[in-house]
Every structure is written in structure tokens, then in C-alpha cells.
Design an enzyme around this catalytic site. Sequence first.
Site, PDB file in Angstrom:
ATOM      1  N   CYS A  94     -10.528   3.714 -29.706  1.00 55.43           N
ATOM      2  CA  CYS A  94     -11.819   4.351 -29.955  1.00 55.43           C
ATOM      3  C   CYS A  94     -12.631   4.499 -28.673  1.00 55.43           C
ATOM      4  O   CYS A  94     -13.672   3.853 -28.497  1.00 55.43           O
ATOM      5  CB  CYS A  94     -12.580   3.534 -30.992  1.00 55.43           C
ATOM      6  N   GLU A  95     -12.138   5.307 -27.755  1.00 51.68           N
ATOM      7  CA  GLU A  95     -12.815   5.595 -26.488  1.00 51.68           C
ATOM      8  C   GLU A  95     -12.384   7.001 -26.087  1.00 51.68           C
ATOM      9  O   GLU A  95     -11.194   7.314 -26.143  1.00 51.68           O
ATOM     10  CB  GLU A  95     -12.318   4.669 -25.362  1.00 51.68           C
ATOM     11  N   GLU A 104       4.094  -6.740   1.991  1.00 48.33           N
ATOM     12  CA  GLU A 104       3.707  -7.069   0.614  1.00 48.33           C
ATOM     13  C   GLU A 104       3.725  -5.839  -0.285  1.00 48.33           C
ATOM     14  O   GLU A 104       2.708  -5.499  -0.900  1.00 48.33           O
ATOM     15  CB  GLU A 104       2.288  -7.650   0.593  1.00 48.33           C
ATOM     16  N   PRO A 105       4.851  -5.163  -0.404  1.00 42.84           N
ATOM     17  CA  PRO A 105       4.863  -3.971  -1.249  1.00 42.84           C
ATOM     18  C   PRO A 105       4.836  -4.339  -2.733  1.00 42.84           C
ATOM     19  O   PRO A 105       5.472  -5.308  -3.149  1.00 42.84           O
ATOM     20  CB  PRO A 105       6.199  -3.305  -0.892  1.00 42.84           C
ATOM     21  N   GLY A 106       4.086  -3.599  -3.495  1.00 46.51           N
ATOM     22  CA  GLY A 106       4.085  -3.786  -4.943  1.00 46.51           C
ATOM     23  C   GLY A 106       4.558  -2.494  -5.586  1.00 46.51           C
ATOM     24  O   GLY A 106       5.715  -2.341  -5.977  1.00 46.51           O
ATOM     25  N   TYR A 156       1.439  -1.535 -12.163  1.00 42.69           N
ATOM     26  CA  TYR A 156       0.072  -1.506 -12.696  1.00 42.69           C
ATOM     27  C   TYR A 156       0.040  -0.835 -14.066  1.00 42.69           C
ATOM     28  O   TYR A 156      -0.897  -0.130 -14.409  1.00 42.69           O
ATOM     29  CB  TYR A 156      -0.887  -0.836 -11.687  1.00 42.69           C
ATOM     30  N   ARG A 190      -4.143   3.180 -16.199  1.00 41.31           N
ATOM     31  CA  ARG A 190      -4.388   3.958 -14.981  1.00 41.31           C
ATOM     32  C   ARG A 190      -5.083   5.309 -15.207  1.00 41.31           C
ATOM     33  O   ARG A 190      -5.993   5.647 -14.464  1.00 41.31           O
ATOM     34  CB  ARG A 190      -3.081   4.147 -14.186  1.00 41.31           C
ATOM     35  N   GLY A 244       0.772  -1.238   0.000  1.00 39.02           N
ATOM     36  CA  GLY A 244       0.000   0.000   0.000  1.00 39.02           C
ATOM     37  C   GLY A 244       0.800   1.282   0.000  1.00 39.02           C
ATOM     38  O   GLY A 244       0.235   2.367  -0.192  1.00 39.02           O
ATOM     39  N   TYR A 277      -8.405   5.148 -13.155  1.00 39.45           N
ATOM     40  CA  TYR A 277      -8.345   5.837 -11.857  1.00 39.45           C
ATOM     41  C   TYR A 277      -8.212   7.353 -11.993  1.00 39.45           C
ATOM     42  O   TYR A 277      -7.895   8.024 -11.008  1.00 39.45           O
ATOM     43  CB  TYR A 277      -7.116   5.370 -11.056  1.00 39.45           C
TER      44      TYR A 277
HETATM   45  C1  LIG Z   1      -2.342  -5.353  -4.366  1.00 45.73           C
HETATM   46  C2  LIG Z   1      -1.926  -5.943  -3.084  1.00 45.73           C
HETATM   47  C3  LIG Z   1      -0.705  -5.600  -2.514  1.00 45.73           C
HETATM   48  C4  LIG Z   1       0.227  -4.559  -3.098  1.00 45.73           C
HETATM   49  O1  LIG Z   1      -0.278  -3.280  -3.030  1.00 45.73           O
HETATM   50  P1  LIG Z   1       0.660  -2.044  -3.404  1.00 45.73           P
HETATM   51  O2  LIG Z   1      -0.201  -0.871  -3.159  1.00 45.73           O
HETATM   52  O3  LIG Z   1       1.052  -2.196  -4.811  1.00 45.73           O
HETATM   53  O4  LIG Z   1       1.824  -2.080  -2.474  1.00 45.73           O
HETATM   54  C5  LIG Z   1      -0.332  -6.233  -1.355  1.00 45.73           C
HETATM   55  N1  LIG Z   1      -1.131  -7.159  -0.762  1.00 45.73           N
HETATM   56  C6  LIG Z   1      -2.321  -7.509  -1.285  1.00 45.73           C
HETATM   57  C7  LIG Z   1      -3.137  -8.532  -0.598  1.00 45.73           C
HETATM   58  C8  LIG Z   1      -2.772  -6.906  -2.454  1.00 45.73           C
HETATM   59  O5  LIG Z   1      -3.950  -7.247  -2.959  1.00 45.73           O
END
Ligand SMILES: *Cc1c(COP(=O)(O)O)cnc(C)c1O
Length: 413
Positions: A335-336, A266-268, A364, A305, A230, A309
Site C-alpha cells: 500500500c504505497e 571490498e567489492p559487493g 542489495y 531499489r 563501488g 533509488y
Molecule cells: C557498501 C560498501 C562496500 C561495497 O560497495 P559496492 O558498491 O557494493 O561494491 C565496500 N566497502 C564499504 C566500506 C561499504 O560500505
Amino acid sequence: MSNFHPGELDAIARHVHTPFYAYSADMIRARIAGLQNAFRGLDIRICYAVKANPNLAILQLMAGHGVGADIVSLGEMQRSLKAGIAADRIVFSGVGKTAEEIDAALAAGVWRFNVESADELQLLQHVAQARGASARAAVRINPDVDARTHAKISTGKAEDKFGVSIDEARRWFSRGASLNHVRLDGLHAHIGSQILDLEPFRMALQRVEAFRRELVEAGHAIASVDIGGGLGVVYRPGIDRPIDIADYAALVRETFAGFQGTLALEPGRYLVGEAGVLVTRAIRVKHGTDRHFLVVDAAMNDLLRPSLYDAWHEIVPLHGRAEAEVAYDVVGPVCETGDTFAQGRTMARCEAGDLLMIGGAGAYGASMGSTYNSRPLPAEVLLDDGRYAIVRRRQTLAEMMAGEQLAQAWHET
Ligand SMILES: *Cc1c(COP(=O)(O)O)cnc(C)c1O
């Protein structure tokens, strides 16, 4: 975007068809190291959220630095394993795990399942029993906090589909004895994405920790707490103020000071978001009645995105010419009307053939790509130390249509 040099991208664009994604290995390594350093001394496991950017080369970078994976599908599991991430560093999240997926994840030996419903918990028990296996599980808590982010990426409010209430989780633990093939010994919370404010994290983590203490007092062993991802990144330089990672780590240390087990992260987006750009070429400039449209060869199918969003992405012409500034609507060929990267964006005047880079596209971006309008998936390149590797070549039209066929073989229903 400072890691990307116009000359470098221009050189690549002579060999790689635009649009293409470019990622900086250095920036990703710096983010991993920053996170690892901030949590030094704690028993932590970083499990990269694969959905942010599942390219095998990105996962290979993660594996090389001891980072595990947070997966939400078997496809993501396959990729993670193929890239060298050990199964015992993989957590399986998501509200819709099927029996088939659970079985395959058990067979592979994933570290644990983040369980999101009572039904899933039962299914996990049945599938593990049928295999004669024991599944390690954490309950995903919905801590009912507002992450103060875009509604489509908020996941921790009571009305969101994710996780279960603390009341329900409490019942799971008190009935735990009946689950002889599930070891329910973990807590998990993930409240949303692109969070720029420490307070929602503070509230969520305090709720999780208070619940953990309650469980321990009731005699339950809690081996791991997964605090989700997050962490937000900068899309608008000078405007977005991300959380200082030292403050985040201090909050986690303070909140979980009494916890002896493993903390999972769980960083993405945080690891890859700022480490990627989408390079696109201007097709033409179209002057409407009161707007200037800069039509580029990237579109919403490549980077969703802005349409999904209303996300703001930095857009920088790479031509380097001293030109008067023009306010453009930067649009793709799809075409949008929603196929718009920016409206009224002021930048140096561009003409057909000019290259531009769209920033903040590492997370993303490619992962949400589609072939809408029958546009093939773009190439992806990884930059490292003055060199680049093509880590996904552009999809061919034949590949795009592979699997489809004319209706010839008919089956009775
Ligand atoms: C999407 C997700 C993440 C990663 O979120 P980020 O905002 O990209 O860090 C981590 N854990 C879970 C369960 C998710 O669904």
C-alpha cells in the site's frame, strides 16, 4: 540475465513459492576469477562486502574461492564465520561500531578495523586495552571526490558521514604513539557504489597514495591500503557501461606501483549484482483510466531499489508466448505508490499467473528486504550446473511474528 533460462526458473517456480530470488553460482565464480586474474601478481585481498548479499550460501562460495569479508555489524561477522570465512580475512567497516561490537570482533580475531572517527579510535584503544589485545586499524579517508553516482550511495564527499579528512588522519598518525593497543598502519577509502566512471577512482586513489607517501616519509609504516568497493554493474543493457576491470586493475597497479604492502578490495555489487534475479508471478492486470497496471506478487519489501533509488531493473516475462507488446506499470501489492518496479515498461502482453524475472537483483535485493505489510521474506535459490539448492526457504508467518507477544507481562519503569 543470460545465465538464467526461463525453463529452469519456470521449473523451480513449480516447487518454490513466488516471489523468490535465484542466483547463479557460475556468474559469481566468474566475477571472482575475473577480479583475481586482473590483479594477479599483486599482494591483494578481496573482502566481499557482505551487505550486498549476506546469504550463507553466497558467503560459502566466497570462502571457497579465498575471498574474505567486509562487514559492518556483528550479524555480518557471524554469518561470515559460519560460512567458513577465516576471521583474519575480515575487515570491519562502518561509522557506528559499538564497544560491544568491537569487543566481539577482537575476540574473533578479525584482520583489521576501518576506523571512521576520532571517537571510534579512542574506543578501539580502550576496548583493546581492556582485553589486553592489540587492534589493527586503518583510517578511513574521506577523499572528497564526487563518485558521480546516486546521491544516496555516494560516500566520499566531504559532506558525507563517512571517514575523516586527510588533515584529521594526519593528526591521528602523529599522535599514534599514545595508542599502545592500536596498530594504526593502514589506509582505507570507499567513495560510493554503482560507479561507472574510472575518474572518481583515479582521483580518490591518487589522493590516498599521495598521503601514504607523505606518511612513509614521516616515518610511519603503512602495511595495507584498502581501496573499497563501488564498481558498477549493468542494470540497463546497452546503456550502462561498467568500468573494464582490466582498466581498473591497471589504474591500481600504476597508482600503487611504489607500495609494497597488501592491497584490499571490498567489492559487493560487482561480485553478485548481475548474478541474481527476482522471480515473480503476475496476480492480475488492472486497466486504469490511462495506464495498464501489471500487479505482481513481489513488492518493494522484497526489492527496495526501485523505490529507494529510482533504480531501473530489467523485467522480462518468462511465458515465451508471441504476444503484442503492452506498456505496463509493473507494481506490487504493497500500500504505497512507491511500490512500483517500472512505469510504462513495454513488454509482451501478460496475464494472471505468468512468471516474470526482474534482473540485476543479486545485490542489495534480498539483503534490503523487510516484512513491510506483513509479507514474509521470500525464498532464495542458488543455481549451479543445471541444479538448484534452496538456500533460504520462504519465511513462515509464524516465523515472521516470532519474538512478538501480546502485552501481558508488565514491568515497573
Ligand atoms: C557498501 C560498501 C562496500 C561495497 O560497495 P559496492 O558498491 O557494493 O561494491 C565496500 N566497502 C564499504 C566500506 C561499504 O560500505
